[in-house]
Design a protein around this motif. Structure first.
Motif, PDB file in Angstrom:
ATOM      1  N   PRO A 246       0.816  -1.223   0.000  1.00 51.52           N
ATOM      2  CA  PRO A 246       0.000   0.000   0.000  1.00 51.52           C
ATOM      3  C   PRO A 246       0.843   1.264   0.000  1.00 51.52           C
ATOM      4  O   PRO A 246       1.944   1.281   0.548  1.00 51.52           O
ATOM      5  CB  PRO A 246      -0.790  -0.114   1.311  1.00 51.52           C
ATOM      6  N   VAL A 247       0.306   2.291  -0.635  1.00 52.76           N
ATOM      7  CA  VAL A 247       0.958   3.602  -0.575  1.00 52.76           C
ATOM      8  C   VAL A 247       0.503   4.276   0.713  1.00 52.76           C
ATOM      9  O   VAL A 247      -0.692   4.418   0.971  1.00 52.76           O
ATOM     10  CB  VAL A 247       0.572   4.451  -1.806  1.00 52.76           C
ATOM     11  N   ALA A 248       1.471   4.657   1.546  1.00 53.89           N
ATOM     12  CA  ALA A 248       1.124   5.232   2.849  1.00 53.89           C
ATOM     13  C   ALA A 248       0.807   6.721   2.749  1.00 53.89           C
ATOM     14  O   ALA A 248      -0.099   7.217   3.404  1.00 53.89           O
ATOM     15  CB  ALA A 248       2.262   4.996   3.833  1.00 53.89           C
ATOM     16  N   TRP A 249       1.583   7.443   1.939  1.00 53.92           N
ATOM     17  CA  TRP A 249       1.357   8.881   1.808  1.00 53.92           C
ATOM     18  C   TRP A 249       1.555   9.311   0.356  1.00 53.92           C
ATOM     19  O   TRP A 249       2.339   8.694  -0.370  1.00 53.92           O
ATOM     20  CB  TRP A 249       2.323   9.676   2.690  1.00 53.92           C
ATOM     21  N   ARG A 250       0.855  10.364   0.002  1.00 49.58           N
ATOM     22  CA  ARG A 250       0.984  10.918  -1.356  1.00 49.58           C
ATOM     23  C   ARG A 250       1.398  12.377  -1.237  1.00 49.58           C
ATOM     24  O   ARG A 250       0.730  13.148  -0.541  1.00 49.58           O
ATOM     25  CB  ARG A 250      -0.373  10.857  -2.063  1.00 49.58           C
ATOM     26  N   LEU A 251       2.460  12.727  -1.907  1.00 51.47           N
ATOM     27  CA  LEU A 251       2.903  14.127  -1.882  1.00 51.47           C
ATOM     28  C   LEU A 251       2.637  14.747  -3.248  1.00 51.47           C
ATOM     29  O   LEU A 251       2.876  14.110  -4.274  1.00 51.47           O
ATOM     30  CB  LEU A 251       4.405  14.227  -1.591  1.00 51.47           C
ATOM     31  N   PRO A 252       2.162  15.999  -3.252  1.00 51.04           N
ATOM     32  CA  PRO A 252       1.947  16.634  -4.541  1.00 51.04           C
ATOM     33  C   PRO A 252       3.272  16.943  -5.230  1.00 51.04           C
ATOM     34  O   PRO A 252       4.313  17.039  -4.583  1.00 51.04           O
ATOM     35  CB  PRO A 252       1.200  17.922  -4.188  1.00 51.04           C
ATOM     36  N   ASP A 253       3.192  17.064  -6.536  1.00 50.32           N
ATOM     37  CA  ASP A 253       4.357  17.386  -7.344  1.00 50.32           C
ATOM     38  C   ASP A 253       4.472  18.904  -7.404  1.00 50.32           C
ATOM     39  O   ASP A 253       3.512  19.567  -7.748  1.00 50.32           O
ATOM     40  CB  ASP A 253       4.070  16.846  -8.758  1.00 50.32           C
ATOM     41  N   ASP A 254       5.599  19.442  -7.030  1.00 51.54           N
ATOM     42  CA  ASP A 254       5.780  20.887  -7.201  1.00 51.54           C
ATOM     43  C   ASP A 254       7.257  21.166  -7.441  1.00 51.54           C
ATOM     44  O   ASP A 254       7.981  21.621  -6.553  1.00 51.54           O
ATOM     45  CB  ASP A 254       5.253  21.652  -5.970  1.00 51.54           C
ATOM     46  N   THR A 255       7.673  20.861  -8.668  1.00 50.00           N
ATOM     47  CA  THR A 255       9.096  20.975  -8.978  1.00 50.00           C
ATOM     48  C   THR A 255       9.622  22.411  -8.785  1.00 50.00           C
ATOM     49  O   THR A 255      10.665  22.590  -8.149  1.00 50.00           O
ATOM     50  CB  THR A 255       9.395  20.464 -10.404  1.00 50.00           C
ATOM     51  N   PRO A 256       8.910  23.448  -9.309  1.00 54.55           N
ATOM     52  CA  PRO A 256       9.478  24.799  -9.139  1.00 54.55           C
ATOM     53  C   PRO A 256       9.685  25.158  -7.667  1.00 54.55           C
ATOM     54  O   PRO A 256      10.738  25.651  -7.279  1.00 54.55           O
ATOM     55  CB  PRO A 256       8.423  25.718  -9.778  1.00 54.55           C
TER      56      PRO A 256
ATOM     57  N   TRP B  33     -14.417  13.998  14.273  1.00 53.59           N
ATOM     58  CA  TRP B  33     -13.944  13.126  15.344  1.00 53.59           C
ATOM     59  C   TRP B  33     -14.074  11.658  14.937  1.00 53.59           C
ATOM     60  O   TRP B  33     -13.189  10.850  15.162  1.00 53.59           O
ATOM     61  CB  TRP B  33     -14.745  13.417  16.624  1.00 53.59           C
ATOM     62  N   ARG B  34     -15.224  11.340  14.287  1.00 53.87           N
ATOM     63  CA  ARG B  34     -15.439   9.961  13.851  1.00 53.87           C
ATOM     64  C   ARG B  34     -14.344   9.558  12.845  1.00 53.87           C
ATOM     65  O   ARG B  34     -13.774   8.488  12.920  1.00 53.87           O
ATOM     66  CB  ARG B  34     -16.830   9.842  13.199  1.00 53.87           C
ATOM     67  N   ARG B  35     -14.057  10.521  11.954  1.00 47.40           N
ATOM     68  CA  ARG B  35     -13.054  10.221  10.932  1.00 47.40           C
ATOM     69  C   ARG B  35     -11.687   9.948  11.568  1.00 47.40           C
ATOM     70  O   ARG B  35     -11.003   9.001  11.241  1.00 47.40           O
ATOM     71  CB  ARG B  35     -12.906  11.396   9.953  1.00 47.40           C
ATOM     72  N   ILE B  36     -11.292  10.808  12.505  1.00 47.87           N
ATOM     73  CA  ILE B  36      -9.933  10.621  13.036  1.00 47.87           C
ATOM     74  C   ILE B  36      -9.852   9.440  13.983  1.00 47.87           C
ATOM     75  O   ILE B  36      -8.807   8.841  14.137  1.00 47.87           O
ATOM     76  CB  ILE B  36      -9.331  11.889  13.702  1.00 47.87           C
ATOM     77  N   THR B  37     -10.952   9.077  14.616  1.00 51.59           N
ATOM     78  CA  THR B  37     -10.858   7.931  15.523  1.00 51.59           C
ATOM     79  C   THR B  37     -10.966   6.622  14.765  1.00 51.59           C
ATOM     80  O   THR B  37     -10.450   5.607  15.187  1.00 51.59           O
ATOM     81  CB  THR B  37     -11.926   7.978  16.631  1.00 51.59           C
ATOM     82  N   ASN B  38     -11.617   6.647  13.596  1.00 49.74           N
ATOM     83  CA  ASN B  38     -11.757   5.407  12.823  1.00 49.74           C
ATOM     84  C   ASN B  38     -10.639   5.184  11.829  1.00 49.74           C
ATOM     85  O   ASN B  38     -10.415   4.083  11.374  1.00 49.74           O
ATOM     86  CB  ASN B  38     -13.065   5.405  12.020  1.00 49.74           C
ATOM     87  N   ARG B  39      -9.975   6.285  11.469  1.00 46.01           N
ATOM     88  CA  ARG B  39      -9.036   6.147  10.355  1.00 46.01           C
ATOM     89  C   ARG B  39      -7.805   5.343  10.769  1.00 46.01           C
ATOM     90  O   ARG B  39      -7.425   5.295  11.935  1.00 46.01           O
ATOM     91  CB  ARG B  39      -8.594   7.519   9.849  1.00 46.01           C
ATOM     92  N   SER B  40      -7.232   4.693   9.782  1.00 43.77           N
ATOM     93  CA  SER B  40      -5.959   4.026  10.041  1.00 43.77           C
ATOM     94  C   SER B  40      -4.881   5.084   9.878  1.00 43.77           C
ATOM     95  O   SER B  40      -5.000   5.985   9.067  1.00 43.77           O
ATOM     96  CB  SER B  40      -5.741   2.922   9.029  1.00 43.77           C
ATOM     97  N   VAL B  41      -3.822   4.963  10.648  1.00 47.78           N
ATOM     98  CA  VAL B  41      -2.810   6.008  10.617  1.00 47.78           C
ATOM     99  C   VAL B  41      -1.773   5.715   9.549  1.00 47.78           C
ATOM    100  O   VAL B  41      -1.052   4.736   9.622  1.00 47.78           O
ATOM    101  CB  VAL B  41      -2.135   6.129  11.993  1.00 47.78           C
ATOM    102  N   GLY B  42      -1.747   6.571   8.543  1.00 44.92           N
ATOM    103  CA  GLY B  42      -0.683   6.516   7.549  1.00 44.92           C
ATOM    104  C   GLY B  42      -0.731   5.320   6.615  1.00 44.92           C
ATOM    105  O   GLY B  42       0.241   5.007   5.964  1.00 44.92           O
ATOM    106  N   ARG B  43      -1.857   4.622   6.520  1.00 43.14           N
ATOM    107  CA  ARG B  43      -1.895   3.496   5.598  1.00 43.14           C
ATOM    108  C   ARG B  43      -3.196   3.529   4.839  1.00 43.14           C
ATOM    109  O   ARG B  43      -4.158   4.166   5.230  1.00 43.14           O
ATOM    110  CB  ARG B  43      -1.809   2.177   6.363  1.00 43.14           C
ATOM    111  N   THR B  44      -3.215   2.802   3.759  1.00 37.77           N
ATOM    112  CA  THR B  44      -4.436   2.759   2.972  1.00 37.77           C
ATOM    113  C   THR B  44      -5.058   1.375   3.038  1.00 37.77           C
ATOM    114  O   THR B  44      -6.068   1.124   2.423  1.00 37.77           O
ATOM    115  CB  THR B  44      -4.133   3.088   1.500  1.00 37.77           C
ATOM    116  N   ASP B  45      -4.478   0.457   3.776  1.00 40.13           N
ATOM    117  CA  ASP B  45      -5.005  -0.898   3.797  1.00 40.13           C
ATOM    118  C   ASP B  45      -5.778  -1.202   5.088  1.00 40.13           C
ATOM    119  O   ASP B  45      -6.060  -2.343   5.383  1.00 40.13           O
ATOM    120  CB  ASP B  45      -3.854  -1.911   3.648  1.00 40.13           C
ATOM    121  N   GLY B  46      -6.070  -0.144   5.847  1.00 41.36           N
ATOM    122  CA  GLY B  46      -6.902  -0.336   7.027  1.00 41.36           C
ATOM    123  C   GLY B  46      -6.143  -0.813   8.241  1.00 41.36           C
ATOM    124  O   GLY B  46      -6.677  -0.851   9.330  1.00 41.36           O
ATOM    125  N   ARG B  47      -4.864  -1.175   8.082  1.00 35.99           N
ATOM    126  CA  ARG B  47      -4.106  -1.610   9.259  1.00 35.99           C
ATOM    127  C   ARG B  47      -3.393  -0.415   9.857  1.00 35.99           C
ATOM    128  O   ARG B  47      -2.853   0.402   9.123  1.00 35.99           O
ATOM    129  CB  ARG B  47      -3.080  -2.673   8.863  1.00 35.99           C
TER     130      ARG B  47
END
Ligand SMILES: Nc1ncnc2c1ncn2[C@@H]1O[C@H](COP(=O)(O)OP(=O)(O)OP(=O)(O)O)[C@@H](O)[C@H]1O
Ligand SMILES: [Mg+2]
Length: 403
Positions: free
Chosen positions: A319-329, A383-397
């Motif tokens: 899984p991709v844990a984080w996505r960073l935007p592209d901003d070359t300049p 609050w529901r979102r932050i308490t339910n969300r998985s930290v830094g992962r996209t696979d729910g773990r």
């Protein structure tokens, strides 16, 4: 403090008398023997069972390091110090490889006492382990944005968690963290200990909070022995350590990855980037690193219908844990100015994304404004979102990699 039994070896009788005088002034040291002949020492150590052995070392090598290696092999818990006449990086490394605990160059009585006090507190055979957690950034491909991310993440971790953060450049003479931070430490870690100074001489605070340590600036690659000494020392001083790791899978790189609580793998969203990430995962697997310590961080937006973070995760089966935007300049200007984005462009979307990453890594909840236009409902939803969300992962773990 219990007194420590000490054996002193120095072929030069005059200098030995000086060391003896210094040692006799140190209340927690009991000098059990001092000798001039190295050949007698292994038997003496077996018979006297000292806590500390001090070996006078002269150039050209008088055999001190060889003796240290032999003593430590025979008694792995023994603390051996080298008292050297002069420093050469090669000698220091050899001594560290042999397992020597301190390499002091013509120490003053005060420095000698301080080094012995440090060792007297350290359990004799334990490898020092500190509280600091290591986050290593590694990709086998240069030009991916690894160093920019290391610098900015260290700043964000300090800002978001208020913890002490050390940033270490493990790229040898190819390192560029100093440029990114516009901070040029007068000496590297290897130079500091080569002169018999405390390693902290190589530790330089950036105005944004983290301190930079350059492991070595002349060696092509940082030796694994250096990594094994530097990282525990940093772990005792900092709560979090961010390492910009050599792109090559050298022994020093592997030692660092093994020591890390989290390995972040920056991935460019193009075919070359994907191949590099695949290789990074492969290297990690070959060295038996647990998969849940490896975190892909994509850089860029991808191409329509082509490579996206989702596609990268699917293809690499990780899984991709984080996505960073592209901003070359923006990223390039930050490097050229020596002002990291987190400092110079804190409102940019790239800076926001790095701060979010830092909060995840520090195990903190997001503190963005409540969603849904505010109000109690919005707050509940947030609050529901932050308490339910998985930290830094996209696979729910969950992946709370730091304390
Ligand atoms: N998020 C980003 N978006 C776009 N470009 C970026 C981003 N981060 C870094 N870059 C650009 O990538 C280039 C390489 O950056 P950086 O030096 O951080 O990478 P690196 O992987 O450490 O490279 P190397 O170690 O080979 O020098 C720089 O020109 C930088 O501007
Ligand atoms: Mg780099």
């Amino acid at each position: 403090m219990d007194s420590k039994r000490v054996i002193l070896i120095d072929a030069n009788a005059e200098r030995r008398a000086t060391w003896r005088g210094h040692l006799q002034q140190i209340p927690f040291c009991q000098l059990v023997r001092d000798v001039g002949e190295m050949g007698r020492v292994p038997a003496l150590v077996r018979e006297q069972r000292p806590d500390l052995v001090l070996i006078g070392h002269e150039l050209p090598d008088s055999g001190g390091i060889h003796l240290a290696r032999r003593l430590i092999q025979e008694a792995p818990g023994l603390a051996v110090l080298i008292l050297a006449d002069a420093a050469r990086s090669e000698d220091v490394l050899q001594a560290l490889r042999a397992g020597v605990r301190e390499y002091l160059v013509r120490p003053t009585p005060h420095e000698l006492r301080a080094a012995l006090a440090r060792l007297a507190h350290v359990p004799a055979c334990a490898e020092p382990t500190g509280g600091g957690r290591l986050i290593a950034l590694f990709t086998p491909k240069g030009g991916t944005g690894q160093t920019s991310l290391a610098a900015n993440l260290a700043i964000a971790l300090h800002q978001e968690s208020r913890r002490s953060v050390g940033l270490v450049d493990l790229n040898g003479r190819a390192g560029q963290l100093d440029l990114h931070l516009d901070l040029y430490p007068p000496c590297s870690w290897l130079e500091a200990i080569g002169k018999g100074d405390s390693w902290e001489k190589a530790c330089h605070p950036h105005r944004s909070g983290p301190s930079l340590v350059v492991a070595s600036r002349c060696a092509d690659a940082v030796a694994p022995e250096a990594v094994q000494h530097l990282l525990p020392a940093m772990a005792r001083r900092f709560e979090t350590i961010v390492a910009d790791v050599d792109h090559r899978p050298t022994p020093g790189t592997i030692a660092t990855l093994k020591a890390a609580a989290a390995v972040l793998i920056p991935v460019r969203l193009d075919l070359g980037g994907m191949r590099a990430a695949q290789l990074a995962l492969q290297i990690a697997q070959e060295h038996h690193l647990p998969a849940d310590r490896l975190h892909l961080v994509t850089i860029g937006a991808g191409t329509p219908g082509g490579l996206s973070p989702q596609a990268i995760g699917d293809i690499l089966k990780h899984p991709v844990a984080w996505r960073l935007p592209d901003d070359t300049p923006l990223a390039t200007a930050a490097i050229d100015r020596g002002v990291p984005l987190l400092v110079g462009e804190p409102g940019s979307s790239l800076a926001h994304a790095v701060r979010r990453m830092a909060r995840d890594l520090a195990g903190l909840a997001h503190d963005e404004a409540p969603a849904g236009g505010g109000g109690l409902q919005g707050l509940k939803e947030w609050w529901r979102r932050i308490t339910n969300r998985s930290v830094g992962r996209t696979d729910g773990r969950p992946s709370r990699v730091l304390r």
